[in-house]
Write a protein that holds these residues in place. Structure first.
Motif, short mmCIF file in Angstrom:
data_model
loop_
_atom_site.label_atom_id
_atom_site.label_comp_id
_atom_site.label_asym_id
_atom_site.label_seq_id
_atom_site.Cartn_x
_atom_site.Cartn_y
_atom_site.Cartn_z
N THR A 78 4.28 43.04 -55.42
CA THR A 78 5.74 43.17 -55.40
C THR A 78 6.24 44.08 -54.29
N ASN A 79 5.32 44.65 -53.51
CA ASN A 79 5.66 45.61 -52.45
C ASN A 79 6.37 46.85 -53.00
N ALA A 80 6.14 47.15 -54.28
CA ALA A 80 6.76 48.33 -54.88
C ALA A 80 6.00 49.59 -54.43
N ARG A 81 6.75 50.66 -54.22
CA ARG A 81 6.14 51.93 -53.80
C ARG A 81 6.99 53.08 -54.34
N THR A 82 6.34 53.99 -55.07
CA THR A 82 7.01 55.16 -55.62
C THR A 82 6.19 56.40 -55.27
N VAL A 83 6.87 57.46 -54.84
CA VAL A 83 6.20 58.70 -54.43
C VAL A 83 6.78 59.86 -55.23
N ALA A 84 5.90 60.74 -55.71
CA ALA A 84 6.35 61.92 -56.44
C ALA A 84 5.51 63.12 -56.01
N ARG A 85 6.16 64.28 -55.86
CA ARG A 85 5.45 65.51 -55.50
C ARG A 85 4.86 66.15 -56.74
N LEU A 86 3.65 66.67 -56.60
CA LEU A 86 3.04 67.46 -57.66
C LEU A 86 3.25 68.94 -57.32
N LYS A 87 3.27 69.76 -58.36
CA LYS A 87 3.50 71.18 -58.18
C LYS A 87 2.21 71.96 -58.42
N PRO A 88 1.98 73.01 -57.63
CA PRO A 88 0.76 73.80 -57.83
C PRO A 88 0.83 74.61 -59.10
N GLY A 89 -0.35 74.90 -59.66
CA GLY A 89 -0.40 75.76 -60.83
C GLY A 89 -0.29 77.21 -60.42
N ALA A 90 -0.90 78.10 -61.19
CA ALA A 90 -0.88 79.52 -60.85
C ALA A 90 -1.53 79.75 -59.50
N GLU A 91 -1.19 80.82 -58.85
CA GLU A 91 -1.71 81.10 -57.51
C GLU A 91 -3.25 81.10 -57.52
N GLY A 92 -3.81 80.34 -56.60
CA GLY A 92 -5.26 80.24 -56.51
C GLY A 92 -5.86 79.16 -57.39
N ALA A 93 -5.03 78.53 -58.27
CA ALA A 93 -5.54 77.48 -59.14
C ALA A 93 -5.72 76.18 -58.35
N LYS A 94 -6.66 75.38 -58.79
CA LYS A 94 -6.97 74.14 -58.08
C LYS A 94 -6.12 72.97 -58.56
N ASP A 95 -5.52 73.07 -59.74
CA ASP A 95 -4.80 71.94 -60.31
C ASP A 95 -3.34 71.90 -59.87
N TRP A 96 -2.90 70.72 -59.47
CA TRP A 96 -1.51 70.43 -59.15
C TRP A 96 -1.05 69.39 -60.17
N CYS A 97 0.14 69.59 -60.74
CA CYS A 97 0.58 68.72 -61.82
C CYS A 97 1.98 68.17 -61.54
N GLY A 98 2.27 67.05 -62.15
CA GLY A 98 3.60 66.45 -62.01
C GLY A 98 3.67 65.13 -62.73
N GLU A 99 4.78 64.43 -62.54
CA GLU A 99 4.98 63.14 -63.18
C GLU A 99 5.47 62.12 -62.16
N ILE A 100 5.10 60.86 -62.39
CA ILE A 100 5.57 59.77 -61.56
C ILE A 100 6.00 58.64 -62.48
N GLU A 101 7.09 57.97 -62.12
CA GLU A 101 7.67 56.96 -63.01
C GLU A 101 7.43 55.55 -62.48
N LEU A 102 7.01 54.68 -63.37
CA LEU A 102 6.83 53.25 -63.07
C LEU A 102 7.98 52.49 -63.71
#
Length: 318
Positions: A78-102
């Motif tokens: 369908t040529n659909a494309r959605t982009v969402a930014r993830l946010k970093p966790g606590a300083e120095g943490a490796k995990d970045w979290c966020g949500e993206i909608e379909l």
């Protein structure tokens, strides 16, 4: 870097919300099966995504600035494309979290979810400096979070079924590749066929059924390969493109055996060139048959059949 879907929230008419059961997505398979939703009228799916990023490697490079982590949801059909930014966790943490909608209206079959690390490199913004090794598959219709799809098999009377089937009334089965997914249609007019395929009956019938299934799989792989290679989009410079749906997956799976020793892109170009008249298309047919037989595991099935027949012979000898 790795990414995982940690939750899925569906929204329907009147802003009704539903949490998808955890059995609807698999961290092992990296697949979300939205068809498992209890309600069929959902309109959007919001995916919670967590990405583990090698923070130390990024910070020690020094020449990367404006670092961001983005989730990208795409579907070639369908040529659909959605982009969402993830946010970093606590300083120095490796995990970045966020949500993206379909948005369900923008998707037809399977969407791919990838996570990228982008940064400004050498004064050039938006350069990708890292990506997930494997993309998540977001399946809009399936109720099972499996990356490898199960083949659909239906039983129908060829003599009394749809008009287009009647010309095949003497065939035990045919492979229909006209739909969203290929389907094997079994001819119920073939006496005893369905029982053999379903493994009902005696030990001998069970052995015959296993070989029958293997041959059926060969026919399926051969048919879907020819369907896929015959329906390619071609760029202006003549380069063939992999189809975005199951056809592309079939080609990527079989081409290494059809044109061994070449990249899948080069192999696709070679097969397309031969099919369109440059080079021998006939010379490739044994390779296509070989690739189909390997995928159908015919050698394994045949060896097992020979052993089972020998064992049955020994059991029946006085």
């Amino acid at each position: 870097m790795t990414a995982r879907v940690t939750a899925v929230r569906l929204r329907g008419p009147g802003d009704t919300r539903e949490q998808l059961d955890t059995k609807g997505y698999s961290v092992v398979e990296q697949v979300v099966a939205l068809g498992r939703a209890e309600r069929d009228d959902w309109q959007t799916a919001r995916l919670a995504v967590t990405a583990t990023v090698p923070v130390r490697e990024i910070t020690t490079k020094g020449h990367w600035t404006d670092v961001a982590v983005v989730a990208v949801l795409t579907e070639g059909a369908t040529n659909a494309r959605t982009v969402a930014r993830l946010k970093p966790g606590a300083e120095g943490a490796k995990d970045w979290c966020g949500e993206i909608e379909l948005d369900r209206d923008n998707h037809l079959d399977r969407a791919s979810l990838a996570v990228h690390v982008v940064a400004t490199v050498g004064g050039m913004a938006g350069r990708i400096i890292g990506s997930t090794d494997q993309q998540w598959m977001i399946d809009v219709t399936s109720d099972a979070p499996l990356r490898a799809r199960q083949l659909e098999v239906s039983t129908v009377s060829f003599a009394r079924g749809a008009e287009w089937l009647r010309s095949f009334r003497e065939a035990p089965w045919i492979v229909d590749t006209s739909g969203r997914m290929p389907t094997v249609r079994l001819n119920s007019d073939f006496e005893g066929l369905v029982a053999l395929v379903e493994g009902r009956g005696s030990k001998v019938e069970s052995v015959v059924g296993e070989m029958l299934l293997a041959q059926m799989c060969v026919d399926v792989w051969t048919a879907v390969f020819h369907t896929a290679i015959g329906d390619l989009e071609i760029e202006d410079d003549g380069t063939p493109l992999f189809p975005p749906d199951w056809r592309g997956a079939v080609l990527r799976e079989m081409l290494p055996d059809v044109v061994p020793g070449r990249s899948v892109e080069d192999a696709l170009r070679e097969v397309h060139t031969r099919r369109t008249g440059e080079g021998s298309w006939a010379d490739l047919q044994p390779r296509i048959q070989y690739a189909a037989a390997r995928r159908a595991e015919v050698p394994t099935a045949l060896a097992a059949t020979v052993r089972d027949i020998e064992r049955l012979d020994q059991e029946t000898q006085p």
